[in-house]
Design a protein around this motif. Structure first.
Motif, mmCIF file in Angstrom:
data_model
loop_
_atom_site.group_PDB
_atom_site.id
_atom_site.type_symbol
_atom_site.label_atom_id
_atom_site.label_comp_id
_atom_site.label_asym_id
_atom_site.label_seq_id
_atom_site.Cartn_x
_atom_site.Cartn_y
_atom_site.Cartn_z
ATOM 1 N N ARG A 210 0.557 -6.642 -0.149
ATOM 2 C CA ARG A 210 1.747 -6.713 -0.997
ATOM 3 C C ARG A 210 1.546 -7.818 -2.020
ATOM 4 O O ARG A 210 0.764 -8.744 -1.803
ATOM 5 C CB ARG A 210 2.996 -6.983 -0.143
ATOM 6 C CG ARG A 210 2.940 -8.282 0.656
ATOM 7 C CD ARG A 210 4.002 -8.310 1.741
ATOM 8 N NE ARG A 210 3.988 -9.561 2.519
ATOM 9 C CZ ARG A 210 3.187 -9.794 3.539
ATOM 10 N NH1 ARG A 210 2.299 -8.884 3.920
ATOM 11 N NH2 ARG A 210 3.259 -10.953 4.196
ATOM 12 N N ASP A 211 2.276 -7.723 -3.121
ATOM 13 C CA ASP A 211 2.212 -8.763 -4.152
ATOM 14 C C ASP A 211 3.453 -8.654 -5.024
ATOM 15 O O ASP A 211 4.209 -7.667 -4.965
ATOM 16 C CB ASP A 211 0.932 -8.659 -4.987
ATOM 17 C CG ASP A 211 0.715 -7.287 -5.601
ATOM 18 O OD1 ASP A 211 1.653 -6.762 -6.238
ATOM 19 O OD2 ASP A 211 -0.389 -6.733 -5.449
ATOM 20 N N ALA A 212 3.653 -9.681 -5.838
ATOM 21 C CA ALA A 212 4.861 -9.764 -6.661
ATOM 22 C C ALA A 212 4.923 -8.645 -7.688
ATOM 23 O O ALA A 212 6.009 -8.123 -7.977
ATOM 24 C CB ALA A 212 4.915 -11.121 -7.356
ATOM 25 N N ARG A 213 3.788 -8.237 -8.242
ATOM 26 C CA ARG A 213 3.786 -7.188 -9.277
ATOM 27 C C ARG A 213 4.292 -5.869 -8.709
ATOM 28 O O ARG A 213 5.145 -5.204 -9.313
ATOM 29 C CB ARG A 213 2.390 -7.006 -9.856
ATOM 30 C CG ARG A 213 2.275 -5.871 -10.882
ATOM 31 C CD ARG A 213 0.891 -5.833 -11.500
ATOM 32 N NE ARG A 213 0.735 -4.714 -12.409
ATOM 33 C CZ ARG A 213 0.232 -3.528 -12.060
ATOM 34 N NH1 ARG A 213 -0.163 -3.318 -10.801
ATOM 35 N NH2 ARG A 213 0.118 -2.547 -12.950
ATOM 36 N N ARG A 214 3.773 -5.474 -7.578
ATOM 37 C CA ARG A 214 4.228 -4.222 -6.990
ATOM 38 C C ARG A 214 5.702 -4.308 -6.588
ATOM 39 O O ARG A 214 6.469 -3.383 -6.846
ATOM 40 C CB ARG A 214 3.355 -3.863 -5.783
ATOM 41 C CG ARG A 214 2.012 -3.243 -6.160
ATOM 42 C CD ARG A 214 1.167 -2.909 -4.949
ATOM 43 N NE ARG A 214 0.570 -4.095 -4.352
ATOM 44 C CZ ARG A 214 -0.249 -4.068 -3.295
ATOM 45 N NH1 ARG A 214 -0.543 -2.919 -2.704
ATOM 46 N NH2 ARG A 214 -0.776 -5.188 -2.822
ATOM 47 N N LYS A 215 6.082 -5.408 -5.974
ATOM 48 C CA LYS A 215 7.473 -5.535 -5.550
ATOM 49 C C LYS A 215 8.421 -5.498 -6.741
ATOM 50 O O LYS A 215 9.497 -4.877 -6.674
ATOM 51 C CB LYS A 215 7.676 -6.828 -4.767
ATOM 52 C CG LYS A 215 9.060 -6.938 -4.127
ATOM 53 C CD LYS A 215 9.155 -8.104 -3.169
ATOM 54 C CE LYS A 215 10.510 -8.134 -2.476
ATOM 55 N NZ LYS A 215 10.605 -9.229 -1.483
ATOM 56 N N ALA A 216 8.037 -6.122 -7.853
ATOM 57 C CA ALA A 216 8.886 -6.121 -9.044
ATOM 58 C C ALA A 216 9.041 -4.729 -9.625
ATOM 59 O O ALA A 216 10.001 -4.458 -10.365
ATOM 60 C CB ALA A 216 8.309 -7.064 -10.099
ATOM 61 N N ASN A 217 8.105 -3.840 -9.308
ATOM 62 C CA ASN A 217 8.176 -2.466 -9.798
ATOM 63 C C ASN A 217 8.652 -1.498 -8.712
ATOM 64 O O ASN A 217 8.402 -0.289 -8.798
ATOM 65 C CB ASN A 217 6.802 -2.042 -10.326
ATOM 66 C CG ASN A 217 6.491 -2.641 -11.677
ATOM 67 O OD1 ASN A 217 6.912 -2.117 -12.709
ATOM 68 N ND2 ASN A 217 5.756 -3.748 -11.679
ATOM 69 N N PHE A 250 -2.943 2.337 -7.672
ATOM 70 C CA PHE A 250 -2.218 1.083 -7.856
ATOM 71 C C PHE A 250 -1.772 0.466 -6.539
ATOM 72 O O PHE A 250 -1.196 -0.619 -6.519
ATOM 73 C CB PHE A 250 -0.980 1.314 -8.746
ATOM 74 C CG PHE A 250 0.006 2.282 -8.147
ATOM 75 C CD1 PHE A 250 0.997 1.848 -7.279
ATOM 76 C CD2 PHE A 250 -0.083 3.631 -8.428
ATOM 77 C CE1 PHE A 250 1.885 2.748 -6.707
ATOM 78 C CE2 PHE A 250 0.806 4.534 -7.862
ATOM 79 C CZ PHE A 250 1.788 4.087 -6.998
ATOM 80 N N ASN A 251 -2.025 1.147 -5.412
ATOM 81 C CA ASN A 251 -1.472 0.701 -4.126
ATOM 82 C C ASN A 251 -2.485 0.921 -3.010
ATOM 83 O O ASN A 251 -2.183 1.520 -1.990
ATOM 84 C CB ASN A 251 -0.165 1.443 -3.827
ATOM 85 C CG ASN A 251 0.669 0.751 -2.765
ATOM 86 O OD1 ASN A 251 0.472 -0.419 -2.466
ATOM 87 N ND2 ASN A 251 1.621 1.481 -2.194
#
Length: 283
Positions: A210-217, A250-251
């Motif tokens: 997990r990371d901030a970029r994916r969570k923000a999207n 992307f995941n």
């Protein structure tokens, strides 16, 4: 416990063959999807076998195009007794997969979180074949085969107004053998308590991180590989099979880098990435 791996060419054919032992056999369907068989009872967990997400997100920054072909058509699975969904995200509760499974296996029942009853029906699950579950429940599948329901935290543990978890995991126990499918999950404070003192032989854990970029999207994450290994060590689970990679660009993870990390940790004897087109026999 012994686990053997056998390469296969036909998932449906291998899955429908008579069982050769009274342990548990499993096959990876990609992402978090699995088939399990114990004796003559057959089930699926979180099957995503369509391109419904690519259709839904076409033309967006995250188009959800498959980079792993579905290893079997949903309609080819004609002897399913149960389908388990851990939560309602489309790659786990797929409107392009569940109706085909319902038609192909007319006696199959669908086990879903009680918090997601309406979504399950919207995704094509027949209402009269729904089994609604919450953390703490135990579903008896056959005489000595059961599924204990545990909560999951898909970055966070969420519940509805009645205290039902939106994200679940399942501990499948067949006699003395047990397989834990965490659903989409990260470590949370009392996860070890929910896993309990009963031995688990194999943990099926998502390791795409997990990371901030994916969570923000709007893309919540899962265990990092090191966290999954630590959970298995702490819970004395002898084998980790990491999954939830290789479906969307992307995941996913760098597979060879992850395997190298497992080797560098000296964990190769109890941790590996799941392999497609392979039957795992747990005896």
């Amino acid at each position: 416990m012994a686990v053997t791996k056998t390469p296969i060419e036909d998932v449906a054919g291998d899955f429908h063959r008579p069982a050769e032992h009274d342990g548990v056999a499993l096959w990876w369907l990609g992402q978090a999807g699995f088939l399990l068989r114990h004796n003559d009872l057959r089930l699926a967990v979180d099957p995503y076998l369509s391109d419904s997400l690519a259709e839904k997100y076409r033309g967006t920054p995250f188009p959800h195009r498959r980079i792993m072909a579905a290893p079997v058509a949903a309609g080819a699975l004609t002897e399913l007794d149960f389908v388990f969904c851990t939560h309602s995200h489309t790659d786990h509760m797929d409107p392009g997969t569940l109706p085909d499974m319902a038609r192909a296996s007319p006696r199959c029942r669908f086990v879903v979180p009680a918090a997601e009853r309406m979504k399950a029906m919207e995704r094509g699950v027949p209402p009269d074949r729904l089994i609604l579950v919450a953390a703490g429940d135990v579903v008896v599948l056959s005489g000595n085969f059961s599924a204990a329901v545990v909560p999951a935290a898909h970055e966070e543990r969420w519940q509805d107004g009645e205290g039902h978890d939106f994200f679940l995991g399942y501990k499948f126990r067949a006699g003395e053998k047990a397989v834990y499918h965490s659903g989409d999950c990260v470590p949370f404070d009392d996860l070890g308590d929910w896993l309990g003192v009963d031995s688990i032989d194999v943990a099926l854990l998502p390791v795409n991180g997990r990371d901030a970029r994916r969570k923000a999207n709007g893309i919540p994450g899962n265990f990092h590989l090191l966290e999954a290994i630590a959970l298995c060590r702490n819970a004395a689970i002898p084998l980790l099979l990491g999954h939830h990679f290789g479906m969307f660009d992307f995941n996913t993870i760098e597979v060879e880098a992850a395997r190298s990390e497992i080797r560098s940790l000296g964990a190769s004897s109890y941790a590996e990435l799941i392999q497609p087109m392979t039957r795992y026999d747990i005896r």
